[in-house]
Motif scaffolding. Structure first.
Motif, PDB file in Angstrom:
ATOM      1  N   MET A   1       0.838  -1.199   0.000  1.00 17.90           N
ATOM      2  CA  MET A   1       0.000   0.000   0.000  1.00 17.90           C
ATOM      3  C   MET A   1       0.869   1.243   0.000  1.00 17.90           C
ATOM      4  N   ASN A   2       0.437   2.247  -0.746  1.00 17.54           N
ATOM      5  CA  ASN A   2       1.135   3.521  -0.755  1.00 17.54           C
ATOM      6  C   ASN A   2       0.314   4.584  -0.063  1.00 17.54           C
ATOM      7  N   ASP A   3      -0.241   4.257   1.098  1.00 10.64           N
ATOM      8  CA  ASP A   3      -1.022   5.243   1.819  1.00 10.64           C
ATOM      9  C   ASP A   3      -0.136   6.407   2.217  1.00 10.64           C
ATOM     10  N   GLN A  42      -8.516   3.652  -4.171  1.00 10.14           N
ATOM     11  CA  GLN A  42      -8.051   2.446  -3.496  1.00 10.14           C
ATOM     12  C   GLN A  42      -7.347   1.479  -4.441  1.00 10.14           C
ATOM     13  N   ARG A  44      -5.280   0.198  -8.160  1.00  7.29           N
ATOM     14  CA  ARG A  44      -4.005   0.514  -8.801  1.00  7.29           C
ATOM     15  C   ARG A  44      -4.213   1.354 -10.051  1.00  7.29           C
ATOM     16  N   TRP A  63      -9.979  -8.193  -8.231  1.00  8.71           N
ATOM     17  CA  TRP A  63      -9.626  -7.290  -7.127  1.00  8.71           C
ATOM     18  C   TRP A  63     -10.090  -7.929  -5.826  1.00  8.71           C
ATOM     19  N   PRO A  65      -7.897  -7.715  -2.613  1.00  8.47           N
ATOM     20  CA  PRO A  65      -6.611  -7.373  -1.988  1.00  8.47           C
ATOM     21  C   PRO A  65      -6.320  -8.170  -0.731  1.00  8.47           C
ATOM     22  N   ARG A  70      -4.693  -8.117  -6.981  1.00  6.59           N
ATOM     23  CA  ARG A  70      -4.810  -6.669  -7.142  1.00  6.59           C
ATOM     24  C   ARG A  70      -5.109  -6.312  -8.599  1.00  6.59           C
ATOM     25  N   PRO A 257      -3.085   6.537  -6.252  1.00  9.27           N
ATOM     26  CA  PRO A 257      -3.672   5.187  -6.217  1.00  9.27           C
ATOM     27  C   PRO A 257      -3.242   4.432  -4.970  1.00  9.27           C
ATOM     28  N   ASP A 258      -3.748   3.211  -4.825  1.00 10.62           N
ATOM     29  CA  ASP A 258      -3.392   2.331  -3.704  1.00 10.62           C
ATOM     30  C   ASP A 258      -3.611   3.008  -2.355  1.00 10.62           C
ATOM     31  N   THR A 259      -4.669   3.792  -2.253  1.00  8.68           N
ATOM     32  CA  THR A 259      -4.942   4.539  -1.031  1.00  8.68           C
ATOM     33  C   THR A 259      -6.414   4.358  -0.664  1.00  8.68           C
ATOM     34  N   ARG A 260      -6.673   3.529   0.318  1.00  8.94           N
ATOM     35  CA  ARG A 260      -8.050   3.271   0.736  1.00  8.94           C
ATOM     36  C   ARG A 260      -8.399   4.157   1.922  1.00  8.94           C
TER      37      ARG A 260
END
Length: 723
Positions: A1-3, A42, A44, A63, A65, A70, A257-260
């Motif tokens: 994850m890239n939060d 959330q 990619r 999808w 995760p 992913r 992206p990759d941010t939930r």
């Protein structure tokens, strides 16, 4: 994850949660209004090669995760409904067939819509049509009815143009059999090719951007591969990453992206803190929720329960609609049959006034063979389940042959059947039946008619098509055995209302009780659309952006009514009543009354308006272009004008003539006073175009464009005042 890293980032004016049809529109339009925008997604950012791989590789397709998958396609099964969708930059447009249809009048007059509907200004960037004869879609003449149809008419045109609506000329075997089906059901007069968001061009040929005057990415003519539903790897489908999001990112919008997003909390001094699953947070004065029905509703439930958004309406989760959808299919008997050539959807018809049918090619949909079973009738879900299980038990080899059928996807035709009839379910936030220590979204029966798992017209379409092609009609097992309504078009749950007693948001899309928190996705729609809702969600998002601009303009100052021509003469330019941001000034231009005649003859002096840097840079740029000391324009009242510049004695002299016409604006397609230079004019003026509309009897609000229509994203405002 890239939060976001742990801690709080405090920079954007607006955070948009989700990058689907609502979020992408909001990101672009608010950026055009001068707002700094951050989009949190959330999923990619998928590359084109991912879509090719997804046709065979579940890891690239699904999808999930929590299982390390992913991809982009997800399916969520609740008690009453099974829902499918897309995750990634571009949201549902990734797995969207590209259908762009407007609903019938029954949608706009549904009593679920709030009243009264108030008029609102023109949408930013709206156009006069999409140029392919599809301006009215399936719903009749735009603007022919009062209320919500009239309110959204211009925004439908804008959405159609931005999404590149075009009707395919391709007619394949599947289309011919659907036409025969329509004829057999007495509805041949409703059969037609479907308006699509696809660049057809020359098959397989890549060309520079054909939609935005070169400002968009290059595109490739549709290869007719039939795989739209599993992502277009060729750049032919008009997914959001090649229009709204593409243009937004070039205006400085950050898409992360990759941010939930986990929760949203109101801040004591105003604004919100958006907390992500990775422990990070972002603060912003304003938030736009566009995470789709499930994402938005669950996020609001969680935030309200934790006391972070305590005043969210108790109507949250109510009035959820499945678009009254059912899915049937036919597998052709001949193993050599190949129906795949064409876009996924290319034709449609109405078997009756309330029911809409499209066919689907499903190249890459390898999971479909595991989800289909015998065609079984019955409105009673329990009885239908028993009959379906009995049929499976009587003929198990027939089901096994379906699982092992050669060239399964080449032979398969899938039908999406939707109705604009009233029914609903309710979403709740309650303990999971599997993990009771965790709360999840669950479905319950609503107050009205339940969402149907059986639509007799859908089964009839499958039977008639099977007769035409020679094949086996099929149901989805989740519908026949599971008794669930299956949909890709879930709507409602945070719908519009007149107050918090009957809705979650007002008609400006603002959450009741929480100013500057907006919902702009399918959850805001209070009625069944009856057709694919992507165009409607986009049009409603365009309307939201127009209202947002108008509120900001009104909040900055009290502007003279654009429809008033009775104010006393103004001896000097009045700018104190004008907003200062370029976005608000463009919105003011859009709201101004379209002219019916050229300006009165006389001199009109310029006042540079907008943010301070622009008012400083603009006169210098004009001087560098060969007009130092530019003071305005002299109109002759008969179709001509000249530029006024200061001479050495301080008097005005005329240079560089122009033509003055009434033409559609490059900004919104409505009439404007257009001043243009001839092709033999000096550089750079041959590429410059000024557009004006009257603010009152002496002032003209204007925009200067440098280049083609694509330059509207950078059009500079100015004010001319008659002396």
């Amino acid at each position: 994850m890239n939060d976001c890293p742990t801690g709080v980032v405090s920079s954007p004016d607006v955070v948009v949660v989700g990058s689907g049809f609502g979020g992408a529109v909001a990101a672009l339009r608010l950026a055009e209004q001068g707002r700094s925008v951050l989009v949190l997604e959330q999923g990619r950012r998928h590359a084109r090669e991912d879509f090719l791989a997804a046709r065979r590789d579940p890891r690239k397709y699904l999808w999930m995760p929590e299982l390390g998958l992913r991809g982009f396609f997800w399916q969520r099964v609740l008690r009453h409904v099974g829902i499918i969708g897309g995750a990634g930059v571009g949201g549902g447009s990734i797995v969207w067939a590209g259908v762009l249809l407007e609903p019938k009048d029954e949608f706009f007059t549904d009593p679920a819509w709030p009243e009264p509907v108030r008029p609102e200004p023109t949408s930013p960037g709206s156009g006069s049509g999409d140029g392919d004869g599809n301006g009215t879609g399936s719903g009749g003449e735009l603007g022919s009815e009062a209320g919500w149809r009239a309110e959204l008419a211009e925004h439908y045109r804008t959405a159609a143009r931005m999404l590149g609506r075009e009707t395919t000329a391709h007619v394949g075997q599947m289309d011919r059999h659907l036409e025969a089906t329509a004829n057999a059901m007495g509805a041949l007069d409703t059969y037609r090719p479907t308006p699509m968001a696809i660049y057809f061009g020359r098959e397989g040929e890549t060309v520079p951007d054909p939609f935005f005057g070169g400002a968009g990415p290059e595109r490739t003519g549709c290869r007719m591969c039939g795989a739209c539903l599993v992502g277009c790897p060729y750049g032919s489908k008009n997914t959001l990453d090649v229009n709204y999001l593409w243009l937004a990112e070039r205006l400085g919008v950050e898409v992360r992206p990759d941010t939930r997003v986990d929760t949203i909390a109101e801040l004591p001094g105003g604004g919100y803190e958006i907390r992500t699953a990775g422990g990070g947070a972002v603060r912003a004065p304003e938030v736009v929720l566009a995470a789709g029905v499930l994402g938005t509703v669950e996020l609001l439930f969680r935030s309200r329960e934790q006391g972070l958004l305590p005043r969210v309406s108790q109507r949250l989760g109510e009035g959820v609609r499945t678009n009254s959808e059912a899915i049937t299919a036919v597998l052709a008997d001949n193993p050599a049959t190949d129906l795949t050539r064409g876009p996924t959807i290319s034709s449609e018809f109405y078997p009756d006034a309330a029911t809409h049918v499209t066919q689907n090619r499903y190249v890459g949909g390898w999971h479909m063979r595991f989800q289909l079973g015998p065609l079984v009738d019955g409105a009673d879900p329990a009885r239908r389940r028993r009959n379906a299980l009995a049929e499976l038990a009587r003929r198990p080899l027939r089901q096994l042959s379906l699982l092992s059928s050669r060239n399964f996807l080449e032979r398969l035709s899938v039908f999406t059947v939707m109705q604009n009839v009233e029914n609903e379910i309710r979403l709740t936030y309650s303990p999971s039946p599997v993990r009771p220590w965790t709360k999840v979204l669950r479905s319950e029966a609503g107050a009205g008619e339940p969402a149907p798992s059986y639509i007799p017209q859908a089964n009839e379409v499958a039977r008639r098509f099977a007769e035409s092609i020679g094949g086996r009609p099929l149901n989805l097992l989740l519908e026949s055995v599971g008794g669930k309504s299956i949909t890709a078009h879930i709507l409602g749950g945070a719908a519009m209302g007149n107050s918090a007693a009957d809705g979650v948001i007002d008609t400006d899309h603002q959450v009741f009780g929480h100013p500057s928190l907006y919902i702009v996705d399918g959850s805001s729609i209070p009625a069944n659309v009856g057709v694919n809702p992507s165009l409607t969600i986009t049009a409603m998002a365009e309307r939201f952006a127009a209202l947002y601009a108008a509120r900001r303009a009104a909040g900055a100052s009290t502007v003279l009514s654009s429809s008033s021509h009775s104010s006393p003469p103004t001896p000097h330019p009045v700018t104190s009543s004008l907003p200062t941001s370029t976005g608000a000034l463009r919105a003011l231009f859009s709201r101004a009354t379209p002219p019916v005649a050229r300006p009165h003859a006389g001199d009109y002096l310029v006042t540079f308006i907008g943010p301070a840097p622009l008012t400083v840079v603009a006169p210098r740029a004009i001087a560098l272009g060969g007009m130092p000391g530019w003071r305005g324009k002299r109109f002759d009242g008969a179709g001509g004008a000249t530029n006024l510049v200061d001479d050495d004695n301080g008097a005005h002299r005329e240079i560089i003539p122009m033509q003055v016409k009434l033409e559609p604006s490059w900004l919104d397609g409505r009439p404007a006073i257009v001043c243009s230079y001839g092709a033999d004019s000096p550089v750079p003026w041959r590429w410059v175009r000024d557009e004006f509309r009257p603010l009152d009897d002496r002032r003209l609000i204007g925009l200067t464009f440098a280049g083609g229509p694509w330059s509207r994203v950078a059009a500079a405002p100015l004010l001319l005042s008659r002396v």
